[in-house]
Design a protein around this motif. Sequence first.
Motif, PDB file in Angstrom:
ATOM      1  N   ILE A   1      82.613  13.940  34.528  1.00  0.00           N
ATOM      2  CA  ILE A   1      82.926  13.518  35.891  1.00  0.00           C
ATOM      3  C   ILE A   1      83.778  14.554  36.607  1.00  0.00           C
ATOM      4  CG2 ILE A   1      82.704  11.057  35.410  1.00  0.00           C
ATOM      5  CD1 ILE A   1      85.725  10.875  35.294  1.00  0.00           C
ATOM      6  N   LEU A   2      83.724  14.480  37.923  1.00  0.00           N
ATOM      7  CA  LEU A   2      84.414  15.403  38.821  1.00  0.00           C
ATOM      8  C   LEU A   2      85.057  14.567  39.909  1.00  0.00           C
ATOM      9  CD1 LEU A   2      84.722  18.383  39.935  1.00  0.00           C
ATOM     10  CD2 LEU A   2      82.563  17.980  41.076  1.00  0.00           C
ATOM     11  N   ILE A   3      86.243  14.959  40.367  1.00  0.00           N
ATOM     12  CA  ILE A   3      86.935  14.248  41.431  1.00  0.00           C
ATOM     13  C   ILE A   3      87.046  15.168  42.639  1.00  0.00           C
ATOM     14  CG2 ILE A   3      89.091  13.136  42.121  1.00  0.00           C
ATOM     15  CD1 ILE A   3      89.535  12.505  39.146  1.00  0.00           C
ATOM     16  N   ASN A   4      86.605  14.685  43.806  1.00  0.00           N
ATOM     17  CA  ASN A   4      86.690  15.424  45.059  1.00  0.00           C
ATOM     18  C   ASN A   4      87.427  14.585  46.088  1.00  0.00           C
ATOM     19  OD1 ASN A   4      85.362  17.764  44.334  1.00  0.00           O
ATOM     20  ND2 ASN A   4      83.368  17.019  44.982  1.00  0.00           N
ATOM     21  N   LYS A   5      88.230  15.251  46.913  1.00  0.00           N
ATOM     22  CA  LYS A   5      88.965  14.559  47.968  1.00  0.00           C
ATOM     23  C   LYS A   5      88.295  14.839  49.306  1.00  0.00           C
ATOM     24  CE  LYS A   5      93.506  13.945  49.965  1.00  0.00           C
ATOM     25  NZ  LYS A   5      94.899  14.374  49.985  1.00  0.00           N
ATOM     26  N   ALA A   6      88.084  13.782  50.079  1.00  0.00           N
ATOM     27  CA  ALA A   6      87.551  13.906  51.435  1.00  0.00           C
ATOM     28  C   ALA A   6      88.457  13.075  52.335  1.00  0.00           C
ATOM     29  CB  ALA A   6      86.114  13.419  51.498  1.00  0.00           C
ATOM     30  N   GLY A   7      89.245  13.744  53.133  1.00  0.00           N
ATOM     31  CA  GLY A   7      90.233  13.035  53.944  1.00  0.00           C
ATOM     32  C   GLY A   7      91.322  12.494  53.051  1.00  0.00           C
ATOM     33  N   SER A   8      91.498  11.194  53.061  1.00  0.00           N
ATOM     34  CA  SER A   8      92.520  10.581  52.208  1.00  0.00           C
ATOM     35  C   SER A   8      91.899   9.810  51.046  1.00  0.00           C
ATOM     36  CB  SER A   8      93.384   9.635  53.047  1.00  0.00           C
ATOM     37  OG  SER A   8      92.586   8.590  53.572  1.00  0.00           O
ATOM     38  N   VAL A   9      90.586   9.953  50.843  1.00  0.00           N
ATOM     39  CA  VAL A   9      89.874   9.206  49.808  1.00  0.00           C
ATOM     40  C   VAL A   9      89.423  10.157  48.702  1.00  0.00           C
ATOM     41  CG1 VAL A   9      87.903   7.714  49.344  1.00  0.00           C
ATOM     42  CG2 VAL A   9      89.062   7.564  51.537  1.00  0.00           C
ATOM     43  N   TYR A  10      89.609   9.736  47.460  1.00  0.00           N
ATOM     44  CA  TYR A  10      89.129  10.503  46.313  1.00  0.00           C
ATOM     45  C   TYR A  10      87.830   9.875  45.819  1.00  0.00           C
ATOM     46  CZ  TYR A  10      93.502  13.072  45.901  1.00  0.00           C
ATOM     47  OH  TYR A  10      94.561  13.898  46.125  1.00  0.00           O
ATOM     48  N   TYR A  11      86.794  10.700  45.703  1.00  0.00           N
ATOM     49  CA  TYR A  11      85.485  10.256  45.225  1.00  0.00           C
ATOM     50  C   TYR A  11      85.258  10.784  43.820  1.00  0.00           C
ATOM     51  CZ  TYR A  11      84.538   9.044  50.070  1.00  0.00           C
ATOM     52  OH  TYR A  11      84.600   8.491  51.313  1.00  0.00           O
ATOM     53  N   VAL A  12      84.540  10.014  43.021  1.00  0.00           N
ATOM     54  CA  VAL A  12      84.230  10.383  41.646  1.00  0.00           C
ATOM     55  C   VAL A  12      82.735  10.675  41.570  1.00  0.00           C
ATOM     56  CG1 VAL A  12      84.327   9.659  39.242  1.00  0.00           C
ATOM     57  CG2 VAL A  12      86.071   8.861  40.847  1.00  0.00           C
ATOM     58  N   TYR A  13      82.399  11.818  40.983  1.00  0.00           N
ATOM     59  CA  TYR A  13      81.013  12.257  40.860  1.00  0.00           C
ATOM     60  C   TYR A  13      80.694  12.534  39.395  1.00  0.00           C
ATOM     61  CZ  TYR A  13      81.131  13.196  45.882  1.00  0.00           C
ATOM     62  OH  TYR A  13      81.238  13.078  47.245  1.00  0.00           O
ATOM     63  N   THR A  14      79.438  12.383  39.041  1.00  0.00           N
ATOM     64  CA  THR A  14      78.937  12.862  37.767  1.00  0.00           C
ATOM     65  C   THR A  14      78.103  14.109  38.064  1.00  0.00           C
ATOM     66  OG1 THR A  14      77.721  12.315  35.771  1.00  0.00           O
ATOM     67  CG2 THR A  14      76.905  11.365  37.803  1.00  0.00           C
ATOM     68  N   TYR A  15      78.014  15.018  37.117  1.00  0.00           N
ATOM     69  CA  TYR A  15      77.302  16.267  37.375  1.00  0.00           C
ATOM     70  C   TYR A  15      76.614  16.764  36.118  1.00  0.00           C
ATOM     71  CZ  TYR A  15      81.209  18.560  35.048  1.00  0.00           C
ATOM     72  OH  TYR A  15      82.142  18.949  34.133  1.00  0.00           O
ATOM     73  N   LYS A  16      75.688  17.693  36.310  1.00  0.00           N
ATOM     74  CA  LYS A  16      75.028  18.387  35.205  1.00  0.00           C
ATOM     75  C   LYS A  16      75.076  19.883  35.496  1.00  0.00           C
ATOM     76  CE  LYS A  16      71.788  14.831  33.839  1.00  0.00           C
ATOM     77  NZ  LYS A  16      70.392  14.477  33.624  1.00  0.00           N
ATOM     78  N   ASN A  17      75.376  20.663  34.472  1.00  0.00           N
ATOM     79  CA  ASN A  17      75.364  22.115  34.607  1.00  0.00           C
ATOM     80  C   ASN A  17      73.957  22.648  34.353  1.00  0.00           C
ATOM     81  OD1 ASN A  17      78.067  22.382  35.210  1.00  0.00           O
ATOM     82  ND2 ASN A  17      78.675  22.695  33.097  1.00  0.00           N
ATOM     83  N   ILE A  18      73.625  23.733  35.032  1.00  0.00           N
ATOM     84  CA  ILE A  18      72.347  24.412  34.802  1.00  0.00           C
ATOM     85  C   ILE A  18      72.638  25.882  34.521  1.00  0.00           C
ATOM     86  CG2 ILE A  18      70.976  22.831  36.203  1.00  0.00           C
ATOM     87  CD1 ILE A  18      71.058  24.893  38.448  1.00  0.00           C
ATOM     88  N   TRP A  19      71.736  26.529  33.813  1.00  0.00           N
ATOM     89  CA  TRP A  19      71.906  27.927  33.453  1.00  0.00           C
ATOM     90  C   TRP A  19      71.317  28.817  34.554  1.00  0.00           C
ATOM     91  CZ3 TRP A  19      74.882  30.400  30.260  1.00  0.00           C
ATOM     92  CH2 TRP A  19      74.636  31.737  29.980  1.00  0.00           C
ATOM     93  N   ASP A  20      72.123  29.771  35.039  1.00  0.00           N
ATOM     94  CA  ASP A  20      71.672  30.742  36.035  1.00  0.00           C
ATOM     95  C   ASP A  20      71.287  32.009  35.284  1.00  0.00           C
ATOM     96  OD1 ASP A  20      71.328  32.616  38.066  1.00  0.00           O
ATOM     97  OD2 ASP A  20      72.963  31.783  39.273  1.00  0.00           O
ATOM     98  N   ARG A  21      70.005  32.309  35.249  1.00  0.00           N
ATOM     99  CA  ARG A  21      69.518  33.464  34.486  1.00  0.00           C
ATOM    100  C   ARG A  21      70.002  34.789  35.062  1.00  0.00           C
ATOM    101  NH1 ARG A  21      63.285  31.577  33.476  1.00  0.00           N
ATOM    102  NH2 ARG A  21      63.808  29.793  32.181  1.00  0.00           N
ATOM    103  N   GLU A  22      70.106  34.873  36.375  1.00  0.00           N
ATOM    104  CA  GLU A  22      70.540  36.133  36.998  1.00  0.00           C
ATOM    105  C   GLU A  22      72.007  36.418  36.708  1.00  0.00           C
ATOM    106  OE1 GLU A  22      69.588  36.092  41.126  1.00  0.00           O
ATOM    107  OE2 GLU A  22      67.460  35.719  40.760  1.00  0.00           O
ATOM    108  N   LEU A  23      72.867  35.421  36.865  1.00  0.00           N
ATOM    109  CA  LEU A  23      74.298  35.618  36.624  1.00  0.00           C
ATOM    110  C   LEU A  23      74.662  35.499  35.148  1.00  0.00           C
ATOM    111  CD1 LEU A  23      75.766  33.573  39.607  1.00  0.00           C
ATOM    112  CD2 LEU A  23      75.485  36.046  39.444  1.00  0.00           C
ATOM    113  N   LYS A  24      73.723  34.971  34.340  1.00  0.00           N
ATOM    114  CA  LYS A  24      73.925  34.790  32.904  1.00  0.00           C
ATOM    115  C   LYS A  24      75.147  33.932  32.600  1.00  0.00           C
ATOM    116  CE  LYS A  24      71.437  38.897  31.738  1.00  0.00           C
ATOM    117  NZ  LYS A  24      71.469  40.262  31.335  1.00  0.00           N
TER     118      LYS A  24
END
Length: 61
Positions: free
Chosen positions: A9-32
């Motif tokens: 999970i990831l926490i982001n603030k927008a204004g005065s509210v904190y939102y909770v997100y789930t995420y998935k990482n992906i592999w960038d072949r160019e940046l390795k």
Amino acid sequence: MPNPKLPPILINKAGSVYYVYTYKNIWDRELKRSKRGESKKIGTILGGQKEGKIRFDEAFL
């Protein structure tokens, strides 16, 4: 009651509210290196601070 298993999970603030997100990482072949791919909002943190109880969205539950 045992603690539930949550995805990364990831926490982001927008204004005065904190939102909770789930995420998935992906592999960038160019940046390795991995980078954050898709993310999805799963809820908000109650109380207006970075730490507190999470009110999960119905779609996540």
